[in-house]
Design an enzyme around this catalytic site. Structure first.
Site, PDB file in Angstrom:
ATOM      1  N   PRO A  66       0.840  -1.206   0.000  1.00 42.34           N
ATOM      2  CA  PRO A  66       0.000   0.000   0.000  1.00 42.34           C
ATOM      3  C   PRO A  66       0.875   1.256   0.000  1.00 42.34           C
ATOM      4  CG  PRO A  66      -0.599  -1.518   1.771  1.00 42.34           C
ATOM      5  CD  PRO A  66       0.684  -2.005   1.195  1.00 42.34           C
ATOM      6  N   GLU A  67       0.530   2.208  -0.840  1.00 42.65           N
ATOM      7  CA  GLU A  67       1.259   3.480  -0.900  1.00 42.65           C
ATOM      8  C   GLU A  67       0.326   4.594  -0.443  1.00 42.65           C
ATOM      9  OE1 GLU A  67       3.237   3.875  -4.684  1.00 42.65           O
ATOM     10  OE2 GLU A  67       3.512   1.720  -4.843  1.00 42.65           O
TER      11      GLU A  67
END
Ligand SMILES: [Zn+2]
Length: 272
Positions: free
Chosen positions: A2-3
């Site tokens: 996840p960014e």
């Protein structure tokens, strides 16, 4: 992994739902996830505490509680944090469970077990080492075009490697670095200090554009990422993970290379 868009999507979802709810019970199924407290102390310190607000710094989530304690969470590779009803089947990789007074559950599920959970005080947030190291937020006015240009002019590393450095700009990972460089028409392997003013300006805009677009779509559509309600996102990458598929702008097959050990996708025609 996840960014920023995925973590921001989770933050928004949790922030709409958690404030005002209190913790009735905690179960720790995988103690290794707690990085600075034992399962017993973690439970005792948080029982009957009440969620106040959910913030984000880089890829970290900060869950503020009424007692001035803060649960700091990094999802790492495969972590997910979401609320659900108790009758939703317990996941195989459920490591941490908060039972809320609404009778809902806040669950931390993580297949690869790299996720991190810390319990600190609100007064420690400023100096907490993992947060203190973080660079500028892409949407914060402290990251101006001028500042961005100055940082690039002082770096001889490949531009993609620069974008991945969380101590410079926080929140951009492998996917959105590829996407931003594609939109800016810049080769990921170029040295940061070789970019022209025009390229720097395009990249600066592209970073915000791609992050905004993905937040709007609630994060990316593939892999095991889920938003705060356990739903998949809808962002479809333009080049990332699309080797041999066609560039959406010119139709040339997208190519794959590695930049500082990270899989990198680009259009050999559009990007210079
Ligand atoms: Zn192209």
């Amino acid at each position: 992994m996840p960014e920023l868009p995925e973590v921001e999507t989770i933050r928004r979802g949790l922030n709409e739902h958690l404030p005002g709810l209190s913790i009735e019970e905690i179960e720790v199924f995988f103690p290794g996830i707690l990085k600075n407290e034992s399962p017993d102390n973690f439970r005792l310190r948080l029982l009957r505490d009440c969620f106040v607000q959910v913030d984000r710094k880089g890829k970290y989530l900060l869950l503020y509680l009424a007692s001035d304690q803060v649960i700091v969470i990094h999802l790492r590779m495969t972590g997910n944090l979401y609320y659900t009803t108790p009758n939703y089947p317990k996941e195989k990789h459920l490591h941490l469970l908060f039972i809320l007074d609404s009778k809902e559950e806040l669950r931390f599920v993580d297949q690869r077990k790299f996720g991190e959970v810390y319990l600190i005080l609100a007064s420690q947030v400023q100096d907490f080492p993992p947060l203190k190291k973080l660079g500028l937020e892409p949407f914060n006015s402290s990251l101006s075009l001028y500042k961005f240009e100055e940082m690039l002019k002082n770096s001889k590393r490949p531009i993609k490697q620069f974008l991945l450095d969380q101590t410079k700009i926080a929140g951009i990972g492998n996917i959105y670095a590829d996407e931003a460089l594609f939109l800016a028409k810049v080769m990921p392997t170029r040295k940061a200090d070789s970019l022209s003013r025009e390229e720097i300006r395009r990249l600066f805009r592209a970073i915000r554009e791609v992050l905004k677009k993905s937040i709007k779509a609630q994060g990316r559509t593939f892999s095991n990422y889920r938003n705060a309600r356990g739903e998949a996102g809808d962002y479809q990458p333009l080049v990332h993970d699309r080797e041999r598929k066609f560039c959406p702008f010119c139709g040339t097959p997208i190519e794959y290379t590695r930049v500082s050990q990270r899989g990198t996708f680009f259009c050999p025609k559009c990007q210079k």
